[in-house]
Write an enzyme that holds these catalytic residues in place. Structure first.
Site, PDB file in Angstrom:
ATOM      1  N   ASN A 107       0.848  -1.187   0.000  1.00  0.00           N
ATOM      2  CA  ASN A 107       0.000   0.000   0.000  1.00  0.00           C
ATOM      3  C   ASN A 107       0.886   1.241   0.000  1.00  0.00           C
ATOM      4  OD1 ASN A 107      -2.791  -0.937   0.118  1.00  0.00           O
ATOM      5  ND2 ASN A 107      -2.229  -1.835   2.093  1.00  0.00           N
ATOM      6  N   CYS A 160      -4.481  -7.175  -3.993  1.00  0.00           N
ATOM      7  CA  CYS A 160      -4.955  -5.991  -4.702  1.00  0.00           C
ATOM      8  C   CYS A 160      -5.462  -6.426  -6.090  1.00  0.00           C
ATOM      9  CB  CYS A 160      -3.814  -4.994  -4.834  1.00  0.00           C
ATOM     10  SG  CYS A 160      -4.280  -3.523  -5.751  1.00  0.00           S
ATOM     11  N   CYS A 170     -11.250   0.121  -6.632  1.00  0.00           N
ATOM     12  CA  CYS A 170     -10.602  -0.937  -5.843  1.00  0.00           C
ATOM     13  C   CYS A 170     -11.107  -2.286  -6.360  1.00  0.00           C
ATOM     14  CB  CYS A 170     -10.940  -0.747  -4.368  1.00  0.00           C
ATOM     15  SG  CYS A 170     -10.279  -2.046  -3.332  1.00  0.00           S
TER      16      CYS A 170
HETATM   17  N1  LIG Z   1      -5.663  -1.496   0.371  1.00  0.00           N
HETATM   18  C1  LIG Z   1      -6.010  -2.849   0.443  1.00  0.00           C
HETATM   19  C2  LIG Z   1      -5.704  -3.754  -0.653  1.00  0.00           C
HETATM   20  C3  LIG Z   1      -5.675  -3.094  -1.967  1.00  0.00           C
HETATM   21  C4  LIG Z   1      -6.948  -3.056  -2.684  1.00  0.00           C
HETATM   22  C5  LIG Z   1      -6.701  -2.684  -4.094  1.00  0.00           C
HETATM   23  N2  LIG Z   1      -6.619  -1.330  -4.430  1.00  0.00           N
HETATM   24  C6  LIG Z   1      -7.555  -3.476  -5.031  1.00  0.00           C
HETATM   25  O1  LIG Z   1      -7.681  -3.077  -6.191  1.00  0.00           O
HETATM   26  O2  LIG Z   1      -8.042  -4.522  -4.657  1.00  0.00           O
HETATM   27  C7  LIG Z   1      -5.535  -3.525   1.744  1.00  0.00           C
HETATM   28  O3  LIG Z   1      -4.349  -3.775   1.960  1.00  0.00           O
HETATM   29  O4  LIG Z   1      -6.406  -3.838   2.503  1.00  0.00           O
END
Ligand SMILES: N[C@@H](CCC[C@H](N)C(=O)O)C(=O)O
Length: 260
Positions: free
Chosen positions: A65, A74, A197
């Site tokens: 992140n 991700c 996301c």
């Molecule tokens: N920020 C999240 C995981 C990342 C999500 C991402 N942007 C996606 O596209 O799935 C975490 O560490 O919880």
């Protein structure tokens, strides 16, 4: 020292990509990763991804992140790293690769990447929300007036208030048709709203099906950064054959001065 990087985005969720097949990148350097992701002093991104060799699959994805810490899965980053591996000539149109949550299959054609996500079992129903893990933890909540909703403020409140130190990603949702949902997501580890996301929209599609808001197994999602689709199969234990599909693009490449 000058560090070579590539910048990718998948529906506006943006990532610094580094080819780490020669294993030169200092993987525990939280300060370096957060500097590279910094939008004023660094390159600027929601996260950083290393492409590494893997013994059993085409490559390995290591995801951070923007706070500099290794994250859980991700989805948009997974789609972008497939485009990056294709650009590098590591993969052709079909691939399987290893990520923090296990093996992923993917395809790429004309800049559109489809990524198979892990099977999902339990979906927890709360008073006005649902919670599930699609590789990363996700809170899913329908709201009125999503366009003007304060995602950063309300997301931060829930991320810390409801889910404690470990936290969760928080998705706010508005249904616009039987098979279509608008989604805005507060991301843990970015600690802000991102434009999209991937694990989040996957969670929304499954949660909306689970709660009877849609009976479609192909759900269209509109995010501030663009459109995605989630296809899945419902089974006795939950959901499998979950595919997240959408564009993934190289934005630019360059080198950045890194103090050594
Ligand atoms: N920020 C999240 C995981 C990342 C999500 C991402 N942007 C996606 O596209 O799935 C975490 O560490 O919880």
């Amino acid at each position: 020292m000058l560090l070579n990087f590539f910048k990718y985005q998948g529906t506006g969720n943006d990532f610094v990509m580094i080819d780490n097949r020669k294993e030169f990148f200092p993987k525990e350097n939280v300060g370096l990763v957060s500097f590279l992701c910094d939008r004023r002093f660094g390159i600027g991104a929601d996260g950083l991804i290393l492409l590494e060799n893997d013994e059993d699959t085409d490559f390995k994805m290591v995801y951070y992140n923007s706070d500099g810490r290794q994250g859980t899965m991700c989805g948009n980053g997974g789609r972008c790293i497939v485009a990056f591996a294709h650009y590098l000539g590591v993969v052709d149109q079909n691939t399987s690769f290893m990520a923090v949550d296990g093996l992923h299959n993917a395809t790429i054609a004309n800049g559109i990447v489809s990524l198979e996500m892990q099977n999902v079992g339990e979906i927890k129903e709360k008073s006005n929300s649902l919670f599930l893990n699609t590789g990363s933890p996700h809170h899913v909540q329908l709201v009125d007036g999503l366009k003007d909703f304060d995602v950063r403020k309300e997301g931060a409140k829930l991320r810390y208030g409801l889910y404690g130190e470990k936290g969760s990603n928080i998705n706010f949702v508005d249904q616009t048709a039987e098979d279509t949902f608008n989604v805005r997501t507060y991301e843990r580890g970015v600690e802000d709203e991102t434009f999209s996301c991937g694990t989040g929209v996957t969670a929304v599609a499954l949660a909306m099906y689970h709660s009877g808001k849609t009976n479609r197994d192909l759900v269209k999602i509109v995010t501030p950064g663009g459109n995605l689709q989630v296809k899945f199969r419902s089974n006795a234990n939950g959901y499998d054959q979950i595919w997240l599909t959408g564009p993934a693009k190289l934005v630019f490449k360059g080198e950045i001065n890194v103090e050594s």
